[in-house]
Design a protein around this motif. Structure first.
Motif, PDB file in Angstrom:
ATOM      1  N   PRO A 101       0.836  -1.211   0.000  1.00 20.51           N
ATOM      2  CA  PRO A 101       0.000   0.000   0.000  1.00 20.51           C
ATOM      3  C   PRO A 101       0.869   1.259   0.000  1.00 20.51           C
ATOM      4  O   PRO A 101       1.556   1.541   0.988  1.00 20.51           O
ATOM      5  CB  PRO A 101      -0.775  -0.119   1.320  1.00 20.51           C
ATOM      6  N   PRO A 102       0.875   2.043  -1.084  1.00 21.95           N
ATOM      7  CA  PRO A 102       1.666   3.278  -1.078  1.00 21.95           C
ATOM      8  C   PRO A 102       1.030   4.376  -0.231  1.00 21.95           C
ATOM      9  O   PRO A 102       1.682   5.371   0.075  1.00 21.95           O
ATOM     10  CB  PRO A 102       1.709   3.677  -2.558  1.00 21.95           C
ATOM     11  N   THR A 103      -0.225   4.176   0.129  1.00 26.70           N
ATOM     12  CA  THR A 103      -0.940   5.177   0.913  1.00 26.70           C
ATOM     13  C   THR A 103      -2.003   4.488   1.749  1.00 26.70           C
ATOM     14  O   THR A 103      -2.398   3.348   1.460  1.00 26.70           O
ATOM     15  CB  THR A 103      -1.567   6.247  -0.009  1.00 26.70           C
ATOM     16  N   ASP A 140     -14.001  -1.102  19.025  1.00 29.62           N
ATOM     17  CA  ASP A 140     -13.533  -1.477  20.347  1.00 29.62           C
ATOM     18  C   ASP A 140     -14.643  -2.267  21.018  1.00 29.62           C
ATOM     19  O   ASP A 140     -15.598  -2.697  20.356  1.00 29.62           O
ATOM     20  CB  ASP A 140     -13.076  -0.263  21.160  1.00 29.62           C
ATOM     21  N   LEU A 141     -14.552  -2.492  22.299  1.00 33.42           N
ATOM     22  CA  LEU A 141     -15.544  -3.315  22.982  1.00 33.42           C
ATOM     23  C   LEU A 141     -16.937  -2.697  22.952  1.00 33.42           C
ATOM     24  O   LEU A 141     -17.937  -3.408  23.121  1.00 33.42           O
ATOM     25  CB  LEU A 141     -15.104  -3.564  24.426  1.00 33.42           C
ATOM     26  N   ASP A 142     -17.028  -1.385  22.716  1.00 30.85           N
ATOM     27  CA  ASP A 142     -18.324  -0.703  22.680  1.00 30.85           C
ATOM     28  C   ASP A 142     -18.922  -0.596  21.288  1.00 30.85           C
ATOM     29  O   ASP A 142     -20.077  -0.202  21.149  1.00 30.85           O
ATOM     30  CB  ASP A 142     -18.188   0.706  23.271  1.00 30.85           C
ATOM     31  N   GLY A 143     -18.139  -0.908  20.240  1.00 28.94           N
ATOM     32  CA  GLY A 143     -18.676  -0.838  18.898  1.00 28.94           C
ATOM     33  C   GLY A 143     -17.788  -0.083  17.926  1.00 28.94           C
ATOM     34  O   GLY A 143     -16.575   0.053  18.129  1.00 28.94           O
ATOM     35  N   HIS A 144     -18.394   0.444  16.865  1.00 31.65           N
ATOM     36  CA  HIS A 144     -17.683   0.978  15.702  1.00 31.65           C
ATOM     37  C   HIS A 144     -16.804   2.174  16.054  1.00 31.65           C
ATOM     38  O   HIS A 144     -17.211   3.090  16.761  1.00 31.65           O
ATOM     39  CB  HIS A 144     -18.697   1.395  14.641  1.00 31.65           C
ATOM     40  N   LEU A 145     -15.565   2.146  15.514  1.00 33.28           N
ATOM     41  CA  LEU A 145     -14.618   3.251  15.663  1.00 33.28           C
ATOM     42  C   LEU A 145     -14.378   3.994  14.369  1.00 33.28           C
ATOM     43  O   LEU A 145     -14.300   5.222  14.345  1.00 33.28           O
ATOM     44  CB  LEU A 145     -13.265   2.731  16.162  1.00 33.28           C
ATOM     45  N   GLY A 146     -14.199   3.252  13.261  1.00 30.97           N
ATOM     46  CA  GLY A 146     -13.843   3.910  12.018  1.00 30.97           C
ATOM     47  C   GLY A 146     -13.480   2.908  10.936  1.00 30.97           C
ATOM     48  O   GLY A 146     -13.739   1.708  11.068  1.00 30.97           O
ATOM     49  N   ASP A 147     -12.855   3.426   9.868  1.00 26.05           N
ATOM     50  CA  ASP A 147     -12.572   2.610   8.687  1.00 26.05           C
ATOM     51  C   ASP A 147     -11.185   2.912   8.150  1.00 26.05           C
ATOM     52  O   ASP A 147     -10.690   4.038   8.243  1.00 26.05           O
ATOM     53  CB  ASP A 147     -13.610   2.887   7.597  1.00 26.05           C
ATOM     54  N   VAL A 148     -10.586   1.878   7.551  1.00 27.03           N
ATOM     55  CA  VAL A 148      -9.262   1.968   6.937  1.00 27.03           C
ATOM     56  C   VAL A 148      -9.387   1.579   5.473  1.00 27.03           C
ATOM     57  O   VAL A 148     -10.081   0.601   5.142  1.00 27.03           O
ATOM     58  CB  VAL A 148      -8.264   1.017   7.626  1.00 27.03           C
ATOM     59  N   ASN A 149      -8.732   2.323   4.579  1.00 25.10           N
ATOM     60  CA  ASN A 149      -8.680   1.974   3.165  1.00 25.10           C
ATOM     61  C   ASN A 149      -7.246   2.057   2.660  1.00 25.10           C
ATOM     62  O   ASN A 149      -6.545   3.032   2.950  1.00 25.10           O
ATOM     63  CB  ASN A 149      -9.583   2.893   2.339  1.00 25.10           C
ATOM     64  N   GLN A 150      -6.822   1.020   1.911  1.00 22.01           N
ATOM     65  CA  GLN A 150      -5.473   0.950   1.362  1.00 22.01           C
ATOM     66  C   GLN A 150      -5.536   0.469  -0.090  1.00 22.01           C
ATOM     67  O   GLN A 150      -5.913  -0.680  -0.341  1.00 22.01           O
ATOM     68  CB  GLN A 150      -4.631  -0.050   2.160  1.00 22.01           C
ATOM     69  N   PRO A 151      -5.162   1.284  -1.068  1.00 20.23           N
ATOM     70  CA  PRO A 151      -4.969   0.766  -2.428  1.00 20.23           C
ATOM     71  C   PRO A 151      -3.668  -0.013  -2.472  1.00 20.23           C
ATOM     72  O   PRO A 151      -2.720   0.304  -1.742  1.00 20.23           O
ATOM     73  CB  PRO A 151      -4.904   2.033  -3.284  1.00 20.23           C
ATOM     74  N   LEU A 152      -3.604  -1.033  -3.317  1.00 16.71           N
ATOM     75  CA  LEU A 152      -2.473  -1.957  -3.280  1.00 16.71           C
ATOM     76  C   LEU A 152      -1.826  -2.145  -4.652  1.00 16.71           C
ATOM     77  O   LEU A 152      -2.530  -2.223  -5.679  1.00 16.71           O
ATOM     78  CB  LEU A 152      -2.921  -3.346  -2.793  1.00 16.71           C
ATOM     79  N   LEU A 153      -0.507  -2.250  -4.647  1.00 17.43           N
ATOM     80  CA  LEU A 153       0.257  -2.779  -5.770  1.00 17.43           C
ATOM     81  C   LEU A 153       0.435  -4.277  -5.509  1.00 17.43           C
ATOM     82  O   LEU A 153       1.033  -4.660  -4.503  1.00 17.43           O
ATOM     83  CB  LEU A 153       1.621  -2.100  -5.862  1.00 17.43           C
ATOM     84  N   VAL A 154      -0.080  -5.118  -6.396  1.00 18.52           N
ATOM     85  CA  VAL A 154      -0.029  -6.573  -6.209  1.00 18.52           C
ATOM     86  C   VAL A 154       0.857  -7.154  -7.308  1.00 18.52           C
ATOM     87  O   VAL A 154       0.550  -7.033  -8.499  1.00 18.52           O
ATOM     88  CB  VAL A 154      -1.434  -7.200  -6.273  1.00 18.52           C
ATOM     89  N   ARG A 155       1.976  -7.790  -6.895  1.00 23.47           N
ATOM     90  CA  ARG A 155       2.921  -8.360  -7.843  1.00 23.47           C
ATOM     91  C   ARG A 155       3.521  -9.644  -7.283  1.00 23.47           C
ATOM     92  O   ARG A 155       3.739  -9.769  -6.080  1.00 23.47           O
ATOM     93  CB  ARG A 155       4.078  -7.391  -8.141  1.00 23.47           C
ATOM     94  N   GLN A 156       3.808 -10.570  -8.188  1.00 20.16           N
ATOM     95  CA  GLN A 156       4.516 -11.786  -7.764  1.00 20.16           C
ATOM     96  C   GLN A 156       5.955 -11.431  -7.455  1.00 20.16           C
ATOM     97  O   GLN A 156       6.576 -10.593  -8.132  1.00 20.16           O
ATOM     98  CB  GLN A 156       4.453 -12.849  -8.857  1.00 20.16           C
ATOM     99  N   ARG A 157       6.525 -12.053  -6.427  1.00 26.09           N
ATOM    100  CA  ARG A 157       7.885 -11.747  -6.018  1.00 26.09           C
ATOM    101  C   ARG A 157       8.881 -12.227  -7.065  1.00 26.09           C
ATOM    102  O   ARG A 157       8.685 -13.233  -7.697  1.00 26.09           O
ATOM    103  CB  ARG A 157       8.188 -12.418  -4.679  1.00 26.09           C
TER     104      ARG A 157
END
Length: 261
Positions: free
Chosen positions: A206-208, A244-261
């Motif tokens: 993920p570059p960002t 957390d134990l009380d419920g929703h906190l937020g969201d994370v998004n990551q675009p990805l570079l996907v390549r075979q090693r």
């Protein structure tokens, strides 16, 4: 753990921080995982903002491998204000910016007349998991600095992952670990947790990353529910829901570079 560093970072002068072995990436022992630098930049920015405002979003750009060497944090206010505030910070290593972060702070106010329902995630499993062993990787500092308790995922099947996390050590030596830091230290692990291809054979970079927070977590535990989607042309997208134990906190998004090693 007996050999665990005291913190992810050691203060080393005005606005300078020395990363410890707890920041170590699983792919390069000389580089940092993206989670600790994200939390560090947000923490330093947060300290420049007055009371009554809360960090609601942080977007982080990783400008290359993050060297595990002393770094200076530079902070600039881009849009001052009493209701909303935009701030930028750079993690500078050897005279070059390695990570850039932008945060939006929003002023808190009166309680709205309608409350949304908080749905708590599944209970925390009793026994911790050894994630670096689950990944068939040698010991790596970041993986050991966090306690992982998987509800699903971790090895097989690949893809969906649901895990409770607890950061074991402070972000900065001598300072109390905040709820904000707890969330951001683990947020960048979402793509690794929910990898859809074997990570020993495939890169998923993920570059960002963008993390948007409704509130900051209470208590030690942060729950992550992660999913990665792949396009047909080598791109991917990871999304994680934080709770957390009380419920929703937020969201994370990551675009990805996907390549075979």
């Amino acid at each position: 753990m007996s050999d665990q560093p005291d913190a992810f970072y050691l203060p080393a002068g005005d606005d300078v921080y020395e990363p410890t072995g707890a920041t170590e990436s699983p792919w390069d022992g000389a580089a940092q995982h993206g989670g600790p630098p994200t939390a560090l930049l947000a923490h330093v920015i947060d300290a420049t903002v007055g009371p009554g405002m809360r960090l609601a979003r942080v977007s982080v750009d990783f400008l290359g491998p993050i060297p595990r060497r002393p770094a200076r944090v530079e902070v600039t206010t881009l849009r001052p204000g009493r209701q909303i505030r935009l701030t930028e910070a750079h993690l500078v290593v050897d005279g070059k910016a390695a990570v850039t972060a932008r945060t939006w702070h929003i002023a808190t106010g009166p309680t709205p007349p309608v409350k949304t329902e908080r749905v708590a995630p599944p209970p925390i499993p009793q026994d911790p998991d050894d994630w670096h062993s689950l990944l068939d990787l040698p010991d790596w500092g970041y993986g050991q600095a966090i306690e992982w308790r998987f509800i699903r995922g971790g090895r097989e099947p690949l893809g969906l992952a649901e895990v409770w996390t607890r950061v074991r050590i402070p972000l900065i030596a001598g300072q109390k670990l905040t709820g904000l830091a707890r969330a951001l230290i683990v947020a960048d692990a979402a793509n690794g947790l929910s990898a859809t291809l074997p990570i020993q054979q495939w890169l998923s970079i993920p570059p960002t990353m963008t993390t948007t927070l409704l509130r900051h977590p209470d208590g030690e535990w942060v729950h992550m529910d992660c999913r990665t989607h792949l396009a047909d042309d080598g791109l991917g997208l990871t999304h994680a829901t934080l709770s957390d134990l009380d419920g929703h906190l937020g969201d994370v998004n990551q675009p990805l570079l996907v390549r075979q090693r």
